[in-house]
Design an enzyme around this catalytic site. Structure first.
Site, PDB file in Angstrom:
ATOM      1  N   ASP A 348       0.876  -1.162   0.000  1.00  0.00           N
ATOM      2  CA  ASP A 348       0.000   0.000   0.000  1.00  0.00           C
ATOM      3  C   ASP A 348       0.921   1.221   0.000  1.00  0.00           C
ATOM      4  OD1 ASP A 348      -2.447   1.533   0.389  1.00  0.00           O
ATOM      5  OD2 ASP A 348      -1.654   1.929   2.380  1.00  0.00           O
ATOM      6  N   THR A 500      -2.662   2.171  -4.625  1.00  0.00           N
ATOM      7  CA  THR A 500      -2.914   3.517  -4.112  1.00  0.00           C
ATOM      8  C   THR A 500      -4.267   4.030  -4.592  1.00  0.00           C
ATOM      9  OG1 THR A 500      -2.109   5.799  -4.052  1.00  0.00           O
ATOM     10  CG2 THR A 500      -1.681   4.559  -6.067  1.00  0.00           C
ATOM     11  N   LYS A 528      -9.124  -3.100  -2.881  1.00  0.00           N
ATOM     12  CA  LYS A 528      -7.711  -3.486  -2.980  1.00  0.00           C
ATOM     13  C   LYS A 528      -7.535  -5.000  -3.082  1.00  0.00           C
ATOM     14  CE  LYS A 528      -5.782   0.576  -0.632  1.00  0.00           C
ATOM     15  NZ  LYS A 528      -5.035   1.079   0.536  1.00  0.00           N
ATOM     16  N   ASP A 551      -6.608  -1.618   5.072  1.00  0.00           N
ATOM     17  CA  ASP A 551      -6.085  -2.645   4.167  1.00  0.00           C
ATOM     18  C   ASP A 551      -6.507  -4.052   4.587  1.00  0.00           C
ATOM     19  OD1 ASP A 551      -4.633  -0.767   2.604  1.00  0.00           O
ATOM     20  OD2 ASP A 551      -3.110  -0.696   4.167  1.00  0.00           O
TER      21      ASP A 551
END
Length: 661
Positions: A348, A500, A528, A551
């Protein structure tokens, strides 16, 4: 674990095992001299009354083996027949046959020396195991040592010494120079350099003052701190680390499960081979019972896989200690092999590869004005601003030792910037709209400002009443370690990707600067995981590195999720691995550690299994056609040698220098 007294024993210090081992060593000397072949080899006369002296000495040694029988009884009751069962049969059968042979000399053979040698070897094995654990350091004990035993609690300003266990959330404590901070909290008074290396692995002391957080186990070096506690006991950083380590110690790598299974199978194989040896040599080959029982007992002695039992535990013990000292917490040791095989690392961006805060990326001046002059004007104006961009500029000017000057008639223009009178002139610092409102000519700066904007930076124009003096590019800067980390990961054969939420321009700029292999831009946090899955569908084994907050889905999707920079919140549920520092270079340390640990486990496993594959047939007399027989005492010594090899090989892992990763 089923093994020959290895982890199954589980009790006793290295000093205790050494004491017993030395006593048996002393007893073995006269015992050896009562054995005519040994005495002849040493060119010494055999002691008279040999069998009776052997009976007495061997009986004392046999007393040291009773612990094996107690554990064998537990195995039998649990119907989990393991190495304690095997070694008890070997020692018990050899001792019982020898006692009978002492009173019935016609049997012609005693195994006192051989059985005593086996007990001696087993005690040596336990000592080596305990020694390796001591050398590696019990991880939980090492973590517990990070906390002080007492703290200076303040009640209405009065200092009282209390035990750390008595502290509660909301208490205020005084930490004096050289003392450890007893729990997580916030500094309310005082200033000190704080050594957090024992917790985070970061060697450089951190400056702590009022309003800053501190972590349990860190040390106030040169000043006193008054700290209000926010998390104590099991909720503190140390408590969470202990929980992580305890959880890790309850897990096993795949190699350990293989060793467990092999040890259990080997127990029955050894018993079967020993019985077949006895029957084959007496019924089929016509040898005496005494000869056959010698070979059968040798099979039982040499089959005791002490090396197999220690092959993996000694490596994981040292690996756990090594990882704790480097701020790396592998929550599940089964992930070691996955980390070793990984071929893609996905980072990340914000807060992991980059600092996660605005910083000055570039300063460009125009019209013969120096960069320091541009900074001076900017810092003078922004000193009155509370905006994060203004704070970044003022901080950067301090780093460059550019001093701001006094201003008057300060004005904050909402959404555009600031202006003030400096050196008798109206000066401005802000965006393009502010410059246009003031009718400042921008032509000289447009090319550079547009390029910085494409690279994802926020551009601040600095101008006097007529002209642009310069521009300052503000961006979320890559961490100093990021580029070198990616270079090292490439050298280890891994590819690197970046995730990102930033736009394509920003992502491309950072990706190019850091030399990542691929990047995914404009990705929402909840999406993600999809990019992780896409890489996995392409056949990659993926490590995902993130901050463990937004995340979480990606960390859970990855083959191994790594929560980096967890700081005081180390127990991140989503990650398989937790790193206490916000330093991407720790990923390199993790990969190197996993590869070294896996290599040591494999080496030990192959050696321990290979040794038994060759030694058991040799003990059974398979090579007798070439005149080769393996006696019990030689078998015991070979077993000792294999044990020493795996323990020493595991302990060599301590030389791994992760600090230079």
């Amino acid at each position: 674990m089923n093994n020959c007294g290895g982890r199954g024993m589980g009790h006793g210090s290295a000093a205790g095992y050494l004491r017993r081992f030395l006593i048996v060593t002393v007893l073995l000397v006269p015992l050896a001299l009562t054995n005519p072949p040994v005495a002849a080899f040493l060119r010494l006369p055999a002691l008279a009354l040999g069998p009776w002296i052997q009976l007495g000495l061997a009986t004392v040694v046999f007393g040291f083996s009773l612990v094996f029988f107690r554990h064998a009884w537990h195995e039998i009751k649990a119907r989990a027949f393991g190495m304690m069962t095997l070694v008890s049969l070997a020692v018990g059968a050899g001792y019982a046959f020898s006692v009978v042979a002492t009173f019935v000399p016609s049997l012609g053979v005693q195994f006192y020396l051989e059985i005593s040698t086996l007990v001696w070897v087993l005690l040596l094995g336990h000592y080596l195991e305990a020694k390796s654990s001591s050398a590696a350091g019990d991880a939980l004990s090492e973590v517990a040592k990070l906390l002080p035993k007492h703290a200076h609690k303040l009640v209405n300003g009065v200092e009282t010494e209390v035990g750390v266990a008595e502290l509660a959330e909301g208490d205020t404590v005084l930490v004096k120079p050289g003392e450890k901070i007893p729990a997580d909290g916030t500094v309310v008074d005082g200033h000190s350099s704080v050594d957090e290396s024992l917790v985070s692995g970061e060697s450089k002391p951190a400056e702590k003052g009022a309003g800053m957080s501190v972590v349990a186990g860190s040390i106030a070096l040169d000043g006193s701190l008054t700290v209000t506690l926010s998390r104590v006991g099991e909720h503190s950083t140390i408590g969470q680390i202990q929980s992580l380590v305890a959880s890790a110690q309850m897990t096993k790598p795949r190699q350990a499960r293989i060793a467990d299974t092999a040890s259990a199978v080997l127990t029955f194989v050894a018993l079967g081979v020993a019985l077949l040896t006895l029957l084959a040599w007496t019924l089929l080959l016509g040898q005496t019972f005494a000869f056959a029982i010698t070979l059968a007992i040798t099979v039982l002695v040499i089959a005791c896989p002490h090396a197999l039992g220690l092959a993996i535990p000694t490596v994981t013990t040292i690996a756990t200690s090594l990882s704790v000292k480097n701020g790396v917490f592998i929550k599940n040791l089964a992930k070691i092999e996955t980390i070793r095989k990984a071929d893609y690392v996905v980072f990340d961006k914000t807060g992991t590869l980059t600092k996660g805060v605005f910083g000055v990326a570039a300063v460009k001046s125009f019209g013969g004005v120096s960069e320091d002059e541009v900074l001076r004007v900017a810092a003078s104006l922004e000193g009155r601003s509370s905006h994060v961009i203004g704070s970044s500029i003022v901080g950067y000017a301090e780093e460059r030792r550019v001093r701001p000057d006094a201003i008057t008639d300060f004005e904050n223009v909402a959404g555009k910037g600031v202006s003030a009178v400096l050196d008798g002139k109206r000066c401005l610092a802000g965006n393009k709209a502010l410059m246009e409102d003031a009718r400042i000519a921008l032509e000289v700066s447009l090319s550079a400002s547009e390029q910085y904007s494409k690279d994802g930076a926020t551009v601040v124009f600095i101008a006097d009443e007529k002209n642009v003096l310069g521009i300052i590019a503000i961006a979320d800067e890559p961490k100093a370690e990021s580029k070198e980390t990616i270079k090292k990961l490439h050298s280890l054969g891994l590819k690197v990707a970046m995730l990102t939420g930033d736009n394509q321009h920003v992502a491309a700029s950072v990706a190019q600067a850091l030399n990542v292999d691929t990047y995914f831009a404009e990705v929402l946090p909840q999406d993600k995981y999809a990019h992780i899955k896409k890489l996995q569908d392409e056949g990659h084994i993926v490590l995902m590195v993130g901050d463990g907050v937004n995340d979480a889905p990606a960390l859970a999707q990855a083959d191994v999720g790594i929560a980096i920079g967890a700081g005081t919140d180390v127990a991140v549920e989503a990650g398989d691995v937790v790193l206490t520092r916000s330093n991407p270079s720790d990923i390199v340390r993790l990969v190197k550690l996993a590869r070294a640990v896996y290599s040591k486990m494999l080496q030990n496993l192959w050696w321990a299994l290979g040794y038994n594959v060759i030694a058991i047939p040799a003990a059974a007399g398979v090579f007798a056609v070439w005149g080769f027989f393996l006696r019990p005492e030689i078998g015991a010594l070979l077993m000792a040698g294999s044990t020493v090899i795996v323990v020493v090989n595991a302990m060599s892992l301590r030389r791994l220098d992760l600090a230079r990763a």
